[in-house]
Scaffold this motif. Sequence first.
Motif, PDB file in Angstrom:
ATOM      1  N   TYR A  88       0.839  -1.210   0.000  1.00 52.39           N
ATOM      2  CA  TYR A  88       0.000   0.000   0.000  1.00 52.39           C
ATOM      3  C   TYR A  88       0.871   1.255   0.000  1.00 52.39           C
ATOM      4  N   PHE A  89       1.958   1.237   0.761  1.00 47.69           N
ATOM      5  CA  PHE A  89       2.886   2.363   0.763  1.00 47.69           C
ATOM      6  C   PHE A  89       3.460   2.573  -0.637  1.00 47.69           C
ATOM      7  N   GLY A  90       3.818   1.474  -1.303  1.00 48.91           N
ATOM      8  CA  GLY A  90       4.356   1.569  -2.659  1.00 48.91           C
ATOM      9  C   GLY A  90       3.356   2.189  -3.619  1.00 48.91           C
ATOM     10  N   ARG A  91       2.090   1.781  -3.529  1.00 51.25           N
ATOM     11  CA  ARG A  91       1.053   2.349  -4.403  1.00 51.25           C
ATOM     12  C   ARG A  91       0.821   3.824  -4.075  1.00 51.25           C
ATOM     13  N   PHE A  92       0.817   4.141  -2.794  1.00 45.52           N
ATOM     14  CA  PHE A  92       0.638   5.518  -2.337  1.00 45.52           C
ATOM     15  C   PHE A  92       1.746   6.422  -2.903  1.00 45.52           C
ATOM     16  N   PHE A  93       2.984   5.982  -2.778  1.00 49.28           N
ATOM     17  CA  PHE A  93       4.121   6.771  -3.237  1.00 49.28           C
ATOM     18  C   PHE A  93       4.074   6.956  -4.752  1.00 49.28           C
ATOM     19  N   LYS A  94       3.805   5.898  -5.468  1.00 50.25           N
ATOM     20  CA  LYS A  94       3.788   5.975  -6.931  1.00 50.25           C
ATOM     21  C   LYS A  94       2.647   6.842  -7.437  1.00 50.25           C
ATOM     22  N   LYS A  95       1.507   6.783  -6.765  1.00 46.96           N
ATOM     23  CA  LYS A  95       0.343   7.568  -7.186  1.00 46.96           C
ATOM     24  C   LYS A  95       0.651   9.050  -7.193  1.00 46.96           C
ATOM     25  N   TYR A  96       1.397   9.525  -6.192  1.00 46.08           N
ATOM     26  CA  TYR A  96       1.626  10.960  -6.057  1.00 46.08           C
ATOM     27  C   TYR A  96       2.984  11.420  -6.572  1.00 46.08           C
ATOM     28  N   GLU A  97       3.924  10.482  -6.766  1.00 38.90           N
ATOM     29  CA  GLU A  97       5.248  10.863  -7.253  1.00 38.90           C
ATOM     30  C   GLU A  97       5.532  10.311  -8.648  1.00 38.90           C
ATOM     31  N   ASN A  98       4.628   9.471  -9.163  1.00 34.26           N
ATOM     32  CA  ASN A  98       4.778   8.877 -10.500  1.00 34.26           C
ATOM     33  C   ASN A  98       6.051   8.042 -10.633  1.00 34.26           C
ATOM     34  N   ILE A  99       6.487   7.461  -9.520  1.00 29.03           N
ATOM     35  CA  ILE A  99       7.652   6.596  -9.512  1.00 29.03           C
ATOM     36  C   ILE A  99       7.579   5.754  -8.246  1.00 29.03           C
ATOM     37  N   THR A 100       8.112   4.537  -8.288  1.00 29.70           N
ATOM     38  CA  THR A 100       8.100   3.685  -7.103  1.00 29.70           C
ATOM     39  C   THR A 100       9.143   4.173  -6.105  1.00 29.70           C
ATOM     40  N   PRO A 101       9.021   3.798  -4.826  1.00 31.50           N
ATOM     41  CA  PRO A 101      10.058   4.188  -3.855  1.00 31.50           C
ATOM     42  C   PRO A 101      11.453   3.736  -4.269  1.00 31.50           C
ATOM     43  N   ASP A 102      11.576   2.485  -4.725  1.00 30.20           N
ATOM     44  CA  ASP A 102      12.888   1.997  -5.169  1.00 30.20           C
ATOM     45  C   ASP A 102      13.378   2.778  -6.378  1.00 30.20           C
ATOM     46  N   GLY A 103      12.450   3.108  -7.285  1.00 26.79           N
ATOM     47  CA  GLY A 103      12.827   3.877  -8.463  1.00 26.79           C
ATOM     48  C   GLY A 103      13.311   5.267  -8.094  1.00 26.79           C
ATOM     49  N   PHE A 104      12.655   5.869  -7.117  1.00 25.73           N
ATOM     50  CA  PHE A 104      13.069   7.199  -6.657  1.00 25.73           C
ATOM     51  C   PHE A 104      14.465   7.139  -6.058  1.00 25.73           C
ATOM     52  N   LYS A 105      14.730   6.121  -5.268  1.00 29.04           N
ATOM     53  CA  LYS A 105      16.040   5.981  -4.636  1.00 29.04           C
ATOM     54  C   LYS A 105      17.130   5.777  -5.684  1.00 29.04           C
ATOM     55  N   ARG A 106      16.858   4.904  -6.664  1.00 27.06           N
ATOM     56  CA  ARG A 106      17.852   4.645  -7.721  1.00 27.06           C
ATOM     57  C   ARG A 106      18.124   5.913  -8.530  1.00 27.06           C
ATOM     58  N   LYS A 107      17.067   6.687  -8.772  1.00 25.58           N
ATOM     59  CA  LYS A 107      17.201   7.912  -9.573  1.00 25.58           C
ATOM     60  C   LYS A 107      18.210   8.866  -8.950  1.00 25.58           C
ATOM     61  N   PHE A 108      18.152   9.029  -7.636  1.00 24.61           N
ATOM     62  CA  PHE A 108      19.052   9.970  -6.994  1.00 24.61           C
ATOM     63  C   PHE A 108      20.426   9.375  -6.725  1.00 24.61           C
ATOM     64  N   ILE A 109      20.487   8.086  -6.489  1.00 27.11           N
ATOM     65  CA  ILE A 109      21.797   7.457  -6.307  1.00 27.11           C
ATOM     66  C   ILE A 109      22.597   7.538  -7.593  1.00 27.11           C
ATOM     67  N   ASN A 110      21.923   7.408  -8.733  1.00 21.97           N
ATOM     68  CA  ASN A 110      22.591   7.439 -10.018  1.00 21.97           C
ATOM     69  C   ASN A 110      22.805   8.848 -10.562  1.00 21.97           C
ATOM     70  N   THR A 111      22.365   9.852  -9.810  1.00 19.11           N
ATOM     71  CA  THR A 111      22.558  11.234 -10.243  1.00 19.11           C
ATOM     72  C   THR A 111      23.823  11.766  -9.601  1.00 19.11           C
ATOM     73  N   SER A 112      24.896  11.821 -10.365  1.00 19.48           N
ATOM     74  CA  SER A 112      26.199  12.195  -9.808  1.00 19.48           C
ATOM     75  C   SER A 112      26.174  13.579  -9.199  1.00 19.48           C
ATOM     76  N   LYS A 113      25.344  14.482  -9.757  1.00 16.51           N
ATOM     77  CA  LYS A 113      25.300  15.846  -9.266  1.00 16.51           C
ATOM     78  C   LYS A 113      24.810  15.865  -7.825  1.00 16.51           C
ATOM     79  N   PHE A 114      23.835  15.009  -7.537  1.00 10.78           N
ATOM     80  CA  PHE A 114      23.283  14.981  -6.189  1.00 10.78           C
ATOM     81  C   PHE A 114      24.265  14.411  -5.201  1.00 10.78           C
ATOM     82  N   TYR A 115      25.036  13.434  -5.657  1.00  8.26           N
ATOM     83  CA  TYR A 115      25.982  12.793  -4.736  1.00  8.26           C
ATOM     84  C   TYR A 115      27.422  13.240  -4.999  1.00  8.26           C
ATOM     85  N   GLN A 116      27.556  14.423  -5.553  1.00  8.74           N
ATOM     86  CA  GLN A 116      28.885  14.959  -5.773  1.00  8.74           C
ATOM     87  C   GLN A 116      29.624  15.124  -4.451  1.00  8.74           C
ATOM     88  N   VAL A 117      30.873  14.683  -4.401  1.00  5.49           N
ATOM     89  CA  VAL A 117      31.681  14.780  -3.187  1.00  5.49           C
ATOM     90  C   VAL A 117      32.939  15.596  -3.489  1.00  5.49           C
TER      91      VAL A 117
END
Length: 264
Positions: free
Chosen positions: A235-264
């Motif tokens: 239910y949490f997964g459906r809730f998140f996807k309904k309002y963010e248009n992406i699954t929780p895991d998909g959201f996490k992968r999106k930002f992990i793979n964004t070098s700009k966000f994780y620039q060190v």
Amino acid sequence: MQKLNFPHRHNYYMILLNESNFGTQLIDFKECDIEPLSITCLHYGQIHQWLNYDKIEGYILVFESDFFALRYQNYQLSEFSFLTYRHKQPYIKVSKEKFDHLKAIALWMVKECKNSQSDFEKSLRSLLNLMLLDLNRLFEPIPKNAEFSQSLQLIHHFEELIDKYYKKKHFVKDYASIMYVRPNYLNAVCNEVTSFSAGDLIRNRILLEAKRLLIHEQKSVSEIAYELGFEDNSYFGRFFKKYENITPDGFKRKFINTSKFYQV
């Protein structure tokens, strides 16, 4: 700042008075410019990252709620909406005259710290309160009339309750009961003042924390769902996807793979 150029969660409040030059930062996953004569206010719990800051010049004020509360026990930081999650825009540009006024307060605080005379911490709290009051006039619109002012107070109370109970209470009726108002009335006031429904305000707070936990905490989606009051992980997964248009895991992968966000 060099030690904090990665995504980090604030356990303090921060006010940036930028006097000159330009930069960028990420605040809760949104890129925010830093411009001359600008003020950025960050509150407890936000995810923050410096992106481009090498040339900016100004002042950074960092403080904890306990420092403020030691003197103003009945005067909570929640009175300042720009220091809470409910303020959608943490950034504002000001005139040189207004900036110089706030800069003078900051320099006074620096002087108090350097001199460290007796009761200098009391002086710092008073100066902090003065700065917050001035900033509140800039960030908080003047109520249109007495009726609007009452509605605004109701919204502030509602959002304080959301911030306190969003992990346990997900429905408008729960908050309306605490506030001794009808759910329909609460919803109508929210729409009038914020252009969001009462349900939207609750959901937005849950989603914001979900995104913070997904990126910042080493927790599984199931653990996050449980922490946010969803006993059913699917239910949490459906809730998140309904309002963010992406699954929780998909959201996490999106930002992990964004070098700009994780620039060190």
